[in-house]
Design a protein around this motif. Structure first.
Motif, short mmCIF file in Angstrom:
data_model
loop_
_atom_site.label_atom_id
_atom_site.label_comp_id
_atom_site.label_asym_id
_atom_site.label_seq_id
_atom_site.Cartn_x
_atom_site.Cartn_y
_atom_site.Cartn_z
N ARG A 188 0.85 -1.19 0.00
CA ARG A 188 0.00 0.00 0.00
C ARG A 188 0.88 1.24 0.00
NH1 ARG A 188 -5.56 -0.47 -0.27
NH2 ARG A 188 -5.49 1.56 0.70
N PRO A 189 0.95 1.98 -1.11
CA PRO A 189 1.74 3.21 -1.13
C PRO A 189 1.23 4.16 -0.04
CG PRO A 189 1.07 2.59 -3.34
CD PRO A 189 0.34 1.69 -2.40
N SER A 190 2.16 4.93 0.53
CA SER A 190 1.79 5.82 1.63
C SER A 190 1.26 7.17 1.17
CB SER A 190 3.00 6.02 2.56
OG SER A 190 4.06 6.61 1.84
N ALA A 191 1.54 7.57 -0.08
CA ALA A 191 1.09 8.87 -0.55
C ALA A 191 1.06 8.92 -2.07
CB ALA A 191 2.03 9.97 -0.04
N VAL A 192 0.19 9.76 -2.60
CA VAL A 192 0.17 10.02 -4.04
C VAL A 192 1.52 10.59 -4.43
CG1 VAL A 192 -0.86 11.47 -5.83
CG2 VAL A 192 -2.32 10.35 -4.15
N GLY A 193 2.07 10.11 -5.52
CA GLY A 193 3.37 10.58 -5.98
C GLY A 193 4.51 9.66 -5.59
N GLU A 194 4.25 8.70 -4.70
CA GLU A 194 5.30 7.78 -4.27
C GLU A 194 5.78 6.93 -5.44
OE1 GLU A 194 5.82 3.89 -1.39
OE2 GLU A 194 4.16 5.26 -1.01
N LEU A 195 7.07 6.71 -5.51
CA LEU A 195 7.62 5.81 -6.51
C LEU A 195 7.43 4.38 -6.03
CD1 LEU A 195 10.94 7.59 -7.49
CD2 LEU A 195 8.74 7.67 -8.65
N VAL A 196 6.88 3.54 -6.91
CA VAL A 196 6.61 2.15 -6.59
C VAL A 196 7.06 1.26 -7.74
CG1 VAL A 196 4.66 2.66 -5.06
CG2 VAL A 196 4.25 2.33 -7.49
N LEU A 197 7.15 -0.02 -7.47
CA LEU A 197 7.55 -0.99 -8.48
C LEU A 197 6.30 -1.63 -9.08
CD1 LEU A 197 9.88 -2.61 -9.82
CD2 LEU A 197 9.55 -4.28 -7.99
N ASP A 198 6.16 -1.58 -10.40
CA ASP A 198 5.11 -2.31 -11.10
C ASP A 198 5.64 -3.73 -11.26
OD1 ASP A 198 3.46 -3.57 -12.96
OD2 ASP A 198 3.24 -1.79 -14.20
N ARG A 199 5.10 -4.66 -10.51
CA ARG A 199 5.63 -6.03 -10.49
C ARG A 199 5.49 -6.72 -11.83
NH1 ARG A 199 3.31 -7.63 -4.56
NH2 ARG A 199 5.04 -6.73 -3.40
N LYS A 200 4.49 -6.37 -12.63
CA LYS A 200 4.28 -7.03 -13.92
C LYS A 200 5.36 -6.63 -14.93
CE LYS A 200 0.81 -7.99 -17.41
NZ LYS A 200 -0.58 -7.78 -17.80
N SER A 201 5.62 -5.33 -15.03
CA SER A 201 6.60 -4.85 -16.01
C SER A 201 8.00 -4.73 -15.45
CB SER A 201 6.17 -3.48 -16.55
OG SER A 201 6.30 -2.48 -15.56
N GLY A 202 8.12 -4.62 -14.12
CA GLY A 202 9.41 -4.41 -13.49
C GLY A 202 9.85 -2.96 -13.50
N ALA A 203 8.98 -2.07 -13.99
CA ALA A 203 9.32 -0.65 -14.09
C ALA A 203 9.00 0.08 -12.78
CB ALA A 203 8.53 0.00 -15.23
N VAL A 204 9.79 1.11 -12.50
CA VAL A 204 9.49 2.01 -11.40
C VAL A 204 8.51 3.06 -11.94
CG1 VAL A 204 10.42 3.72 -9.79
CG2 VAL A 204 11.70 1.63 -10.28
N VAL A 205 7.38 3.21 -11.27
CA VAL A 205 6.32 4.12 -11.70
C VAL A 205 5.88 4.98 -10.53
CG1 VAL A 205 5.49 2.59 -13.54
CG2 VAL A 205 4.56 2.35 -11.24
N ARG A 206 5.06 5.99 -10.82
CA ARG A 206 4.58 6.90 -9.78
C ARG A 206 3.12 6.56 -9.45
NH1 ARG A 206 7.12 11.12 -8.04
NH2 ARG A 206 8.46 11.23 -9.87
N TYR A 207 2.85 6.32 -8.18
CA TYR A 207 1.50 6.01 -7.70
C TYR A 207 0.63 7.28 -7.76
CZ TYR A 207 -2.22 4.97 -4.35
OH TYR A 207 -3.44 4.81 -3.74
N MET A 208 -0.56 7.16 -8.37
CA MET A 208 -1.42 8.32 -8.53
C MET A 208 -2.71 8.25 -7.71
SD MET A 208 0.58 10.00 -10.35
CE MET A 208 -0.44 11.45 -10.53
N GLY A 209 -3.05 7.06 -7.22
CA GLY A 209 -4.24 6.95 -6.39
C GLY A 209 -4.95 5.63 -6.62
N GLU A 210 -6.10 5.50 -5.93
CA GLU A 210 -6.89 4.28 -6.02
C GLU A 210 -8.32 4.65 -6.40
OE1 GLU A 210 -8.11 0.53 -3.13
OE2 GLU A 210 -6.70 2.05 -2.43
N TRP A 211 -8.90 3.87 -7.29
CA TRP A 211 -10.27 4.11 -7.72
C TRP A 211 -10.86 2.80 -8.21
CZ3 TRP A 211 -12.67 4.86 -12.78
CH2 TRP A 211 -13.96 5.40 -12.71
N CYS A 212 -12.05 2.48 -7.78
CA CYS A 212 -12.76 1.26 -8.19
C CYS A 212 -11.95 0.00 -7.91
CB CYS A 212 -13.15 1.32 -9.66
SG CYS A 212 -14.39 2.57 -10.01
N GLY A 213 -11.23 -0.02 -6.81
CA GLY A 213 -10.48 -1.20 -6.42
C GLY A 213 -9.18 -1.42 -7.16
N LEU A 214 -8.80 -0.47 -8.01
CA LEU A 214 -7.54 -0.56 -8.74
C LEU A 214 -6.60 0.55 -8.29
CD1 LEU A 214 -8.89 -1.24 -12.33
CD2 LEU A 214 -7.83 -2.90 -10.80
N MET A 215 -5.31 0.29 -8.38
CA MET A 215 -4.30 1.30 -8.11
C MET A 215 -3.92 1.90 -9.46
SD MET A 215 -4.12 0.70 -4.93
CE MET A 215 -2.86 0.51 -3.72
#
Length: 70
Positions: A14-41
């Motif tokens: 669970r990212p702690s804040a909007v804008g946090e850098l996170v790892l997309d496990r599917k692609s392996g890319a580092v991406v920026r978390y923008m929020g949660e909506w309809c059960g999706l990140m």
């Protein structure tokens, strides 16, 4: 039964804040978390671009080697 040597099962990251850098496990890319909506990140590329949805279990923390600490 467990002998107590196993770590507790971890839930989805669970990212702690909007804008946090996170790892997309599917692609392996580092991406920026923008929020949660309809059960999706929702994430977008670090350099900008279109937001894309990922499932809750599709994100992880950025490994130490990528976060600039050291």
């Amino acid at each position: 039964m467990s002998g107590g040597d196993e770590p507790p099962a971890a839930g989805p990251y669970r990212p702690s804040a909007v804008g946090e850098l996170v790892l997309d496990r599917k692609s392996g890319a580092v991406v920026r978390y923008m929020g949660e909506w309809c059960g999706l990140m929702w994430v977008r590329p670090v350099g900008g671009g279109t937001e894309v949805p990922v499932h809750r279990d599709g994100l992880g923390p950025v490994p130490d080697a990528c976060d600039g600490a050291g």
